[in-house]
Design a protein around this motif. Structure first.
Motif, PDB file in Angstrom:
ATOM      1  N   VAL A 139       0.847  -1.194   0.000  1.00  0.00           N
ATOM      2  CA  VAL A 139       0.000   0.000   0.000  1.00  0.00           C
ATOM      3  C   VAL A 139       0.882   1.243   0.000  1.00  0.00           C
ATOM      4  N   TRP A 140       0.336   2.309  -0.569  1.00  0.00           N
ATOM      5  CA  TRP A 140       0.989   3.610  -0.514  1.00  0.00           C
ATOM      6  C   TRP A 140       0.514   4.374   0.720  1.00  0.00           C
ATOM      7  N   HIS A 141       1.428   5.120   1.307  1.00  0.00           N
ATOM      8  CA  HIS A 141       1.061   6.107   2.330  1.00  0.00           C
ATOM      9  C   HIS A 141       1.590   7.452   1.847  1.00  0.00           C
ATOM     10  N   LEU A 142       0.662   8.347   1.500  1.00  0.00           N
ATOM     11  CA  LEU A 142       0.990   9.688   1.021  1.00  0.00           C
ATOM     12  C   LEU A 142       0.634  10.683   2.121  1.00  0.00           C
ATOM     13  N   GLU A 143       1.615  11.433   2.593  1.00  0.00           N
ATOM     14  CA  GLU A 143       1.386  12.408   3.663  1.00  0.00           C
ATOM     15  C   GLU A 143       1.798  13.792   3.169  1.00  0.00           C
TER      16      GLU A 143
END
Length: 268
Positions: A139-143
Motif C-alpha cells: 500500500v501507498w502512504h501519502l502524507e
C-alpha cells in the motif's frame, strides 16, 4: 462589575455567551471588549501590546492574556512574528466530494501542498479491509501538509493499494490534486464515501508539521472512499486547524444531504 457589550436583544444567539444572571468572569468581559476592538481594526491589523490593553480595559495583564488566548484558539487572532494581528475569516469547506483544491480556490485563495512522505509498505490487517486488499499487500502512504496562500492549515494522510496506482511515486506531482490524478491519469472515478468527524488535539509531531501549538483544537475527518463500481479505494485521515476551518453541508426535507453535498472534503 463591567457590563458593556452585553446584548439587550432577546433574539441574540445565546446572549453572546453571557449567562442569564448577567454575571461574567473578568476575562470574558475583556474578551467582549477585545471583540469590539477587532471589528474596528480590521483584518491584518496589529493588536496593541498586552500592557496597553490592560490599561485600556482596567484589567490585570493575566486577565487580558486569558482573553487573548481564547481569541487565538477561536481563530480571531493570529501570531505574526513576535506580535498578534487580527485574523481573517475561516476557510469554509463544504462537506461534499469537492476537493480541497476547488474548495480553497472558491474562496479566492491559492491551494497548495507540501510533501512530507510517499512510501510503500505491507498493509496491516485493519487497513486491508478498508481499501480492499489482502493483509501484507503493498500500500501507498501519502502524507502532505495542506496550504492556503502558503499558510499551513492542515495535514493529510492517504492510504491506497499500490495495485490501484503502481506508478504513483513516478507520475504524481505531490503539489497537485490527488483526485485529478486518479480521474485523468488512471481513469478511476470516485463513488461514495463514509466519514467521521471529531475534534482532537494535535500530537507534538502534527503540531510541528502544521506549525501550531499542541493545545490548538483540530478538526479530524476519517474517510473511506469507494470507486464508481463500489469497490474500496482509499482511506484518508485529514487534520484541519480548528482556528482556520469550518465545514458546511445542506440537508433536504427528508433528512438526506442535498445534491453536491453528499460526503466530505478532501485535499485532492
Amino acid at each position: 462589575m463591567w457590563s458593556g457589550g452585553i446584548p439587550q436583544d432577546g433574539n441574540a444567539p445565546v446572549r453572546a455567551g453571557v449567562p442569564e444572571h448577567g454575571r461574567v468572569p473578568k476575562y470574558y468581559a475583556v474578551k467582549i471588549r477585545l471583540d469590539e476592538l477587532l471589528a474596528e481594526l480590521g483584518e491584518g491589523e496589529p493588536l496593541p501590546a498586552e500592557r496597553e490593553l490592560a490599561e485600556r480595559f482596567g484589567a490585570a495583564r493575566e486577565t487580558v492574556r486569558q482573553a487573548l488566548r481564547e481569541l487565538l484558539l477561536e481563530g480571531r487572532l493570529r501570531r505574526r512574528g513576535r506580535g498578534t494581528v487580527v485574523a481573517g475569516p475561516k476557510l469554509v469547506h463544504p462537506l461534499s466530494l469537492v476537493s480541497y483544491t476547488e474548495g480553497v480556490r472558491r474562496q479566492g485563495l491559492r491551494p497548495g501542498r507540501r510533501l512530507i512522505g510517499l512510501e510503500r509498505y505491507p498493509c496491516p490487517p485493519r487497513l486491508a479491509a478498508e481499501i480492499g486488499v489482502a493483509r501484507g499487500d503493498a500500500v501507498w502512504h501519502l502524507e502532505r501538509v495542506l496550504l492556503a496562500d502558503d499558510e499551513r492549515v492542515g495535514l493529510e494522510s492517504t492510504y491506497l493499494a499500490v495495485a490501484r496506482a503502481p506508478r504513483l511515486d513516478r507520475e504524481f506531482d505531490p503539489d497537485s490534486s490527488f483526485y485529478t490524478y486518479l480521474r485523468h491519469k488512471l481513469g478511476i472515478v470516485l463513488g461514495d464515501t463514509d466519514e467521521r468527524l471529531e475534534t482532537v488535539l494535535a500530537t507534538p509531531r502534527e503540531a510541528l508539521l502544521i506549525g501550531t501549538p499542541p493545545a490548538l483544537p483540530m478538526l479530524l475527518i476519517h474517510r473511506a472512499s469507494r470507486d464508481g463500481a463500489g469497490r474500496p479505494l482509499e482511506r484518508v485521515r485529514s487534520l484541519y486547524r480548528g482556528d482556520r476551518f469550518s465545514f458546511t453541508t445542506r440537508m433536504t426535507g427528508d433528512g438526506r444531504r442535498g445534491a453536491g453535498a453528499a460526503r466530505g472534503p478532501s485535499a485532492g
